[in-house]
Design an enzyme around this catalytic site. Structure first.
Site, short mmCIF file in Angstrom:
data_model
loop_
_atom_site.label_atom_id
_atom_site.label_comp_id
_atom_site.label_asym_id
_atom_site.label_seq_id
_atom_site.Cartn_x
_atom_site.Cartn_y
_atom_site.Cartn_z
N TRP A 143 83.74 58.20 23.51
CA TRP A 143 84.48 57.88 22.28
C TRP A 143 84.46 59.05 21.30
CZ3 TRP A 143 82.10 55.13 17.56
CH2 TRP A 143 80.77 55.50 17.39
N ASP A 144 83.56 60.00 21.55
CA ASP A 144 83.48 61.20 20.71
C ASP A 144 84.87 61.81 20.53
OD1 ASP A 144 81.05 60.59 22.11
OD2 ASP A 144 80.22 62.53 21.55
N GLU A 164 72.89 52.94 19.66
CA GLU A 164 72.49 52.71 21.07
C GLU A 164 71.00 52.46 21.24
OE1 GLU A 164 74.04 56.34 22.65
OE2 GLU A 164 75.98 55.44 23.13
N LYS A 182 69.95 54.24 15.55
CA LYS A 182 70.20 55.60 16.07
C LYS A 182 71.20 56.36 15.21
CE LYS A 182 71.48 57.97 20.34
NZ LYS A 182 71.92 57.78 21.71
N GLN A 183 72.32 55.71 14.87
CA GLN A 183 73.41 56.45 14.23
C GLN A 183 74.27 55.49 13.43
OE1 GLN A 183 74.61 56.95 18.46
NE2 GLN A 183 76.63 57.32 17.59
O1 IFM Z 1 79.00 59.08 22.51
C1 IFM Z 1 77.75 59.53 22.10
C2 IFM Z 1 76.95 58.34 21.61
O2 IFM Z 1 77.55 57.73 20.51
C3 IFM Z 1 75.55 58.77 21.25
N1 IFM Z 1 74.92 59.37 22.38
C4 IFM Z 1 75.65 60.57 22.84
C5 IFM Z 1 77.07 60.24 23.22
C6 IFM Z 1 77.82 61.51 23.63
O3 IFM Z 1 77.87 62.38 22.54
#
Ligand code: IFM
Length: 736
Positions: A339-340, A478, A590-591
């Site tokens: 999805w990046d 995640e 995580k984010q």
């Molecule tokens: O897509 C990301 C994910 O959101 C976090 N872990 C790394 C992936 C690839 O950059």
């Protein structure tokens, strides 16, 4: 133009950081990317040239990966018989071989995508030369790579022997992908050709050495060579060029023949004119994609650096490839597409290079069969995109991690349950459509993706009592796997179904034939659309009414609260400090997750009070264990007017690769962080939106920024926008 704000240098030589520089100084042209290894080689370096779309699944590997191509950069010299090398005197004492490096500077010129290295080298004879290496991979003709080596006699009149080669003995960190390797060496030209082991790709590479003296060729099974000997006069100079052409069976039926023809053409044109065409192409790129920040040189360089890396990975001429999480600059994530691309890398391209954005969306269109296959294999309808995608469009997320220090492997669930990717793609398509007004794309391609992924969600939701739920999900955070009712996933699903219904209405009015075709083909029956309406009305969105904030997922606040700021200053993530087990059972995120939702949907998420409550809840719980996180936080904080947080997060995002603050730049550039930084500035600090059919800005700039100037295309029109602090220019936008 201030050259200083367009370049990054390594000075003096930093041998311990060579893998970092290999990544950040990478070159590319949207067809291929090439790491900045040294031409003459260095122990431990990882030369890599990655060509979009060429994947291979090697025996014994869990998943396919983007294949490393033969190293075309080999070019070196001896000076009076002493091989040129980068060892300094101190290192020489440990490993004496003769010759000393007296000076060194390497610079990436981002305005013209040129890598330049200057070195002062004294041979055992005492003869001293200045050596200048330059190289670029042409943006004007993406099959051409050019190198120039200039040797200047500083002391003495040395005899210089030039050696150029192609090295076909390359691997992806030890994994070989090429079979049927063949080489030739004749006159002033060497070639390599081969085929990938499992997948059907063939490649051909041809190099020529252009020297004022005779060139000799030497055959070798895997490293064909060319040499030329030059006797320099005192104060004399010699310039040698090496030109290389590369083709694959993705772009030619006869890759080797095409490479040979191209190298002949390139030789006739010559280095200088090739360079002129290359720099002109870059001037065009930057004309549209540069962002000028007045008042903050560090931010300025970071913006250019990150956009440079987005642009060198962005396919200009190919609508069947996409950009992997680590761009084309390293082996990280094996070149897989996440999805990046759609939510982080694509928006700056949608707004500044819309043709390239269209290519990237076409990649997804062409992979609808894989997405349908995944849905079917999981018992759903419609199209369910893979979390990690390669050339085939099938799910390529590995199910297990690489072995951990204790030898065990961790189960990776993202390929099973990180399902929001289908909506992320739909979001990117709607964004592309709204900005570009490319209705032809939307009618022929985009609508089918948005609608068939909506069909997937309609079949995926679960009716529990009087509400719809989504269980066993992974949201952007995640750290928490297989959770129930991620507010990000549930709310974005509602958004997706709303968009799908509106799109059907629009198609019925503006493209009735296509509306009929898609209705029939995708089964968009009245009953199905009613079901979508019902899901929109009754989807469960976890919300804490007392605290007036969203709940990231069911049970989130019942887990252990660990205030992440207490762990500052830290050099790594909180997650590894706590250990897998405890982290999983805690509120450490995580984010950006709820914050990501706020970035994507803005005030549709809730009132300002709810948005602020969400921020104050989730920001102190976020580890930023993913590089995707800080830029999104900067964007949202700026929109909320939380300028200290916005600036802090912006600086973090800006330095992810430049300062290697995740410690893994050697594996490749963080493509999403790069695209995210542009969004933090344009959508966050400048507040650019489409408002009633026109553009609006709502600046919330850091105090020390005087202005931000950038270009966007809106509905096919190029608009240059300058944003200043609100006083004196409340609207901020000027068109041109
Ligand atoms: O897509 C990301 C994910 O959101 C976090 N872990 C790394 C992936 C690839 O950059």
């Amino acid at each position: 133009m201030q050259k200083r704000l367009w370049s990054i240098s390594e000075y003096p030589f930093q041998p311990e950081r060579h893998l970092y520089y290999e990544t950040i100084f990478a070159l590319g042209n949207g067809y291929l990317g090439s790491r900045a290894n040294f031409e003459e080689g260095l122990e431990g370096q990882t030369p890599a040239t990655l060509v979009h779309g060429v994947y291979n699944h090697a025996p014994g590997m869990l998943v396919p990966e983007l294949v490393n191509f033969p190293n075309w950069t080999g070019l070196t010299l001896t000076v009076d018989g002493t091989p040129f090398h980068l060892r300094t005197k101190a290192l020489d004492l440990l490993k004496p071989t003769g010759g000393v490096l007296l000076g060194y500077k390497r610079t990436l010129h981002m305005d013209v995508a040129l890598l330049r290295r200057e070195a002062l080298f004294r041979a055992e004879s005492g003869g001293t030369v200045k050596v200048i290496f330059e190289r670029f991979v042409s943006l004007a003709d993406v099959h051409v790579m050019a190198q120039r080596l200039k040797v200047i006699a500083i002391d003495g009149a040395p005899r210089v022997e030039i050696l150029a080669w192609i090295d076909a003995e390359v691997t992806n960190n030890g994994v070989s992908h090429w079979t049927n390797l063949q080489t030739t060496a004749e006159a002033d030209q060497i070639t390599v050709s081969g085929k990938t082991g499992q997948s059907p790709y063939r490649m051909g590479i041809a190099s020529r050495l252009i020297s004022p003296q005779a060139v000799n060729a030497a055959s070798h099974a895997t490293q064909p060579r060319l040499t030329s000997v030059i006797q320099l006069d005192k104060d004399g100079t010699v310039t040698i060029d090496k030109l290389t052409a590369i083709y694959t069976s993705r772009d030619s039926d006869d890759p080797l023949g095409s490479a040979q023809a191209k190298i002949q053409e390139a030789t006739a044109i010559g280095y200088d004119k090739l360079y002129q065409a290359h720099t002109a192409a870059w001037a065009d790129h930057w004309r549209d994609s540069d962002v000028i920040i007045e008042g903050d040189e560090q931010a300025q360089i970071a913006l250019r650096f990150t956009m440079y890396h987005v642009l060198i990975a962005a396919p200009q001429h190919d609508d069947d490839v996409s950009i992997g999480a680590k761009t084309l600059s390293g082996f990280g994530y094996k070149g897989h597409v996440f999805w990046d691309t759609e939510l982080f890398i694509l928006p700056p391209l949608t707004l500044t290079q819309p043709e390239i954005a269209r290519n990237l969306l076409m990649y997804r269109y062409k992979r609808l069969p894989g997405a349908r296959h995944k849905a079917q294999a999981n018992g759903y309808e419609g199209a369910m995109y893979p979390w990690e995608s390669t050339d085939t469009g099938e799910e390529t997320t590995p199910q297990w991690s690489d072995p951990q220090p204790d030898g065990t492997r961790i189960r990776i669930w993202t390929g099973d349950n990180e399902q929001h990717i289908s909506t992320d793609i739909a979001y990117a398509i709607m964004q592309y459509w709204h900005w570009t007004g490319d209705t032809e794309f939307m009618i022929r391609y985009g609508a089918e993706i948005v609608l068939d992924t909506a069909v997937f969600w309609g079949s995926r939701v679960e009716l529990k009592g009087d509400r719809y739920e989504l269980t066993m999900q992974i949201g952007p955070d995640e750290y928490h796997e297989n959770i129930n009712n991620s507010v990000f996933v549930n709310r974005m699903t509602v958004w997706h179904l709303e968009q799908a219904l509106q799109l059907i209405d629009w198609l019925q009015q503006h493209a009735p034939d296509q509306a009929r075709t898609l209705t029939e083909q995708l089964g968009l029956t009245p009953a199905r659309l009613d079901h979508w309406r019902d899901v929109i009305a009754r989807m469960y969105l976890p919300f804490d009414a007392e605290q007036q904030r969203h709940i990231q997922f069911d049970g989130f606040f019942e887990m252990e609260y660990i205030p992440v700021p207490h762990y500052e200053p830290r050099v790594g993530g909180v997650w590894p400090m706590l250990g897998h087990h405890r982290a999983l059972q805690s509120q450490v995120i995580k984010q950006a997750d709820v914050v990501m939702l706020m970035a994507l949907l803005g005030d549709q998420v809730g009132s300002r009070e709810v948005m602020l409550n969400n921020w104050h809840t989730y920001y102190p719980r976020t580890d930023h264990g993913s590089s995707l996180s800080p830029a999104i936080h900067a964007w949202v904080a700026a929109r909320l007017g939380l300028m200290d947080d916005a600036e802090y997060m912006f600086e973090h995002a800006a330095m992810i690769d430049l300062q290697d603050n995740k410690g893994n730049v050697r594996d490749g550039i963080h493509g999403a962080a790069s695209g995210g930084l542009w969004q933090a500035v344009v959508f966050g600090f400048c507040g650019l939106t489409i408002d009633h059919g026109d553009l609006k800005t709502d600046p919330k700039l850091p105090d020390h920024w005087k202005s931000v100037t950038f270009t966007v295309y809106y509905q096919g029109q190029r608009r240059q926008i300058t944003v200043r602090h609100p006083v004196g220019n409340p609207v901020g936008a000027t068109g041109s």
